[in-house]
Design a protein around this motif. Structure first.
Motif, PDB file in Angstrom:
ATOM      1  N   LYS A 193       0.906  -1.242  -0.074  1.00  0.00           N
ATOM      2  CA  LYS A 193       0.077   0.125  -0.120  1.00  0.00           C
ATOM      3  C   LYS A 193       0.874   1.331  -0.062  1.00  0.00           C
ATOM      4  O   LYS A 193       0.652   2.276  -0.667  1.00  0.00           O
ATOM      5  N   SER A 229       6.662  -3.199 -16.531  1.00  0.00           N
ATOM      6  CA  SER A 229       6.610  -1.689 -16.180  1.00  0.00           C
ATOM      7  C   SER A 229       7.880  -1.068 -15.457  1.00  0.00           C
ATOM      8  O   SER A 229       8.460  -0.251 -15.849  1.00  0.00           O
ATOM      9  N   ASN A 284       2.895   1.612  -3.205  1.00  0.00           N
ATOM     10  CA  ASN A 284       1.935   2.349  -4.400  1.00  0.00           C
ATOM     11  C   ASN A 284       1.672   3.696  -4.219  1.00  0.00           C
ATOM     12  O   ASN A 284       1.458   4.467  -5.227  1.00  0.00           O
ATOM     13  N   GLN A 285       1.496   3.960  -2.962  1.00  0.00           N
ATOM     14  CA  GLN A 285       1.329   5.528  -2.461  1.00  0.00           C
ATOM     15  C   GLN A 285       2.668   6.303  -3.171  1.00  0.00           C
ATOM     16  O   GLN A 285       2.579   7.388  -3.941  1.00  0.00           O
ATOM     17  N   THR A 322       4.340  -6.275 -13.881  1.00  0.00           N
ATOM     18  CA  THR A 322       5.049  -5.206 -12.987  1.00  0.00           C
ATOM     19  C   THR A 322       6.563  -5.324 -13.446  1.00  0.00           C
ATOM     20  O   THR A 322       7.185  -4.378 -13.461  1.00  0.00           O
ATOM     21  N   LEU A 373       4.826   5.201  -5.669  1.00  0.00           N
ATOM     22  CA  LEU A 373       4.741   5.106  -7.243  1.00  0.00           C
ATOM     23  C   LEU A 373       3.761   5.711  -7.952  1.00  0.00           C
ATOM     24  O   LEU A 373       3.841   6.259  -9.127  1.00  0.00           O
ATOM     25  N   ASN A 374       2.465   6.048  -7.273  1.00  0.00           N
ATOM     26  CA  ASN A 374       1.474   6.782  -7.910  1.00  0.00           C
ATOM     27  C   ASN A 374       1.236   7.865  -7.875  1.00  0.00           C
ATOM     28  O   ASN A 374       0.349   8.678  -8.389  1.00  0.00           O
ATOM     29  N   ASN A 375       1.753   8.517  -6.514  1.00  0.00           N
ATOM     30  CA  ASN A 375       1.319   9.842  -6.242  1.00  0.00           C
ATOM     31  C   ASN A 375       2.589  10.789  -5.946  1.00  0.00           C
ATOM     32  O   ASN A 375       2.332  11.920  -5.760  1.00  0.00           O
ATOM     33  N   ASN A 394       9.133  -3.099  -5.029  1.00  0.00           N
ATOM     34  CA  ASN A 394       7.627  -3.369  -5.265  1.00  0.00           C
ATOM     35  C   ASN A 394       7.584  -4.667  -6.023  1.00  0.00           C
ATOM     36  O   ASN A 394       6.667  -5.712  -5.586  1.00  0.00           O
ATOM     37  N   GLN A 450      10.417   0.630  -7.173  1.00  0.00           N
ATOM     38  CA  GLN A 450      10.055  -0.110  -8.396  1.00  0.00           C
ATOM     39  C   GLN A 450      10.543  -1.497  -8.030  1.00  0.00           C
ATOM     40  O   GLN A 450      10.093  -2.528  -8.104  1.00  0.00           O
ATOM     41  N   HIS A 483      12.572   6.687  -6.395  1.00  0.00           N
ATOM     42  CA  HIS A 483      11.574   5.840  -7.221  1.00  0.00           C
ATOM     43  C   HIS A 483      12.074   4.592  -7.942  1.00  0.00           C
ATOM     44  O   HIS A 483      11.352   3.589  -8.018  1.00  0.00           O
TER      45      HIS A 483
END
Length: 510
Positions: A385, A429, A388-389, A426, A391-393, A410, A407, A403
């Motif tokens: 969680k 990506s 993802n905060q 994943t 990587l996404n925000n 992750n 990755q 970053h």
């Protein structure tokens, strides 16, 4: 397209403390003539808005004269607030006191009261010299020359003129040295903040170029306390950037000693003390100086209670981000995951409260370290969680190094969760992201190859792959550039734990 209404006034009003708002009401009632009611009514209306809505304000005041010249009223209210803040904070710092005294000197000068102006100047100079306010001293020197000229040189001789010249040259040298030091420091930190620590010989060469220029242009300059601090700061930053912690730590110690020996010069900038303390704690951790790091951490926690410290919202935010992020790093690096998790509720509260004032870099490190804490206690869904905060925000361009590590972490979290159906996507990506950097280091190549082999592995027992990964990562530990990835997350300790069926925590502490 119509211009969007400026929210500058709204943001200024929302930045005011309760005491500043009360003072403005009193100030405007005493100093604003004619439109004081308009100002106070508009002030209150804007203060009640959580988000600035000019259309709602115009609708509310449509029958009032201020609505017909709304932009002018806004600008005048903005100026009135600044004037009240200037009055409210006139004695809040040495710098503020000196700027006010400079204005007194100017007033007396223009009234031709040159003797009184000079007397005030001498008093201000003593205060400025005590606190080494070089730019103020330079301004005082300018006014002194003007007064000497107006008095037709009656109170000076050749000896005094030589003394003035020597003093002015000294000030000019200090200012020149500071400007050059600041430029060198900023070049180094720009690279550190945007690119992370050095991971190639080419990047080392760039740092060396900056240092060579500093040595030629700066070191021989005039060094007051501020410049000595800046010089130590640059050397510590340089050695930090190239991963030479052994040589970084002594410069951090020099600055701690400098600050503690001249506290009156730094008391109005507690963030400087915070910064040096946090850097010393981090570097101490990397050198295995755990006792020293914990001693400095105790000192860092006590900074908000320093006598004479004038708290404000900006300091409150700085204390939150710096102290909490340093504590998180200490607990992730030492394997004290539960202690770190105890901080998470207060950190979540602070991240929500100060969201718009916290930089992308700070947010990224908070998210990453909290993910590591949950990973350390085996709560992989929670770890995912927080990753993802990040990587996404969080903006990639401002946090490329962390970053990249996010990755990779992750991928590892998905492995621990057994999410093999999600791993191919994943992995692709992650590879695309790494290719945008135009260079994939050995560490990333090793990890990507390992994950790809894990996807091909059909048997549940993958000890052989973990053993091979552990050996490869161990081989990176002696590489000055590649080994820096382990400062974010101890990938080598994780691989050893999986290869030897031990705990990640035990391997970190080994």
């Amino acid at each position: 397209m119509a211009n969007k209404a400026s929210d500058n006034l709204h943001r200024l009003i929302k930045s005011l403390s309760k005491a500043e708002k009360r003072y403005f009401k009193v100030f405007s009632s005493r100093h604003v003539i004619g439109e004081k009611n308009n100002y106070q009514v508009l002030f209150d209306a804007i203060d009640k808005q959580d988000e600035y809505d000019e259309a709602a304000l115009l609708k509310r005041f449509k029958n009032k004269p201020l609505a017909h010249r709304f932009s002018i009223t806004k600008n005048r209210l903005y100026a009135a607030i600044l004037k009240s803040l200037d009055s409210f904070h006139s004695g809040s710092s040495v710098e503020a006191q000196l700027h006010r005294q400079l204005h007194w000197i100017e007033i007396l000068y223009h009234k031709s009261l040159y003797d009184q102006s000079l007397k005030q100047l001498h008093s201000s100079r003593k205060l400025a010299e005590k606190h080494e306010k070089v730019t103020i001293l330079a301004e005082l020197a300018r006014w002194e020359k003007m007064i000497i000229e107006k008095e037709n040189y009656e109170n000076v001789d050749e000896k005094e003129l030589k003394r003035i010249l020597a003093r002015d040259q000294d000030l000019a040298s200090q200012l020149k040295t500071y400007d050059e030091l600041w430029n060198v420091k900023s070049n180094i930190f720009l690279t550190l903040y945007t690119q992370g620590k050095v991971r190639s010989t080419e990047e080392v060469s760039r740092y060396l170029g900056i240092m060579d220029r500093m040595a030629k242009e700066v070191v021989g300059g005039k060094s007051n306390v501020e410049n000595r601090y800046m010089l130590n700061h640059i050397y510590s930053a340089y050695h930090f950037g190239v991963g030479d912690y052994e040589n970084c730590y002594p410069f951090l110690e020099k600055n701690l000693a400098l600050i503690e020996s001249k506290p009156h010069l730094f008391e109005e900038e507690p963030s400087i003390f915070l910064s040096v303390l946090t850097n010393a704690i981090y570097v101490g951790m990397r050198l295995g100086k755990w006792k020293e790091a914990n001693r400095l951490m105790d000192k860092l926690r006590k900074v908000p209670q320093l006598p004479g410290l004038k708290m404000n919202e900006d300091l409150e935010i700085r204390f939150f981000t710096i102290i909490k992020s340093t504590e998180l790093t200490l607990y992730t690096q030492s394997g004290e995951f539960e202690k770190g998790l105890d901080l998470v509720p207060s950190i979540e509260e602070g991240l929500y409260k100060y969201d718009e004032w916290i930089s992308s870099v700070r947010k990224a490190h908070f998210f990453f370290n909290i993910a590591v804490l949950y990973f350390g206690v085996g709560k992989y869904h929670e770890a995912l969680k927080w990753i993802n905060q990040l990587l996404n925000n969080v903006e990639i361009d401002k946090t490329r190094d962390v970053h990249c590590m996010a990755q990779i972490l992750n991928l590892i979290i998905h492995l621990e969760l057994g999410n093999k159906s999600l791993l191919p996507f994943t992995l692709r990506s992650t590879l695309r992201f790494l290719e945008t950097r135009k260079k994939v280091y050995r560490f990333e190549s090793i990890m990507l190859r390992f994950v790809n082999e894990m996807l091909k592995k059909r048997e549940k027992n993958s000890i052989d792959l973990y053993q091979s990964l552990s050996a490869e990562l161990q081989g990176l530990s002696d590489d000055a550039f590649e080994s820096r990835v382990f400062e974010y997350f101890d990938f080598a300790a994780w691989a050893r734990a999986r290869a030897g069926n031990t705990s990640f925590r035990d391997e970190i502490r080994r």
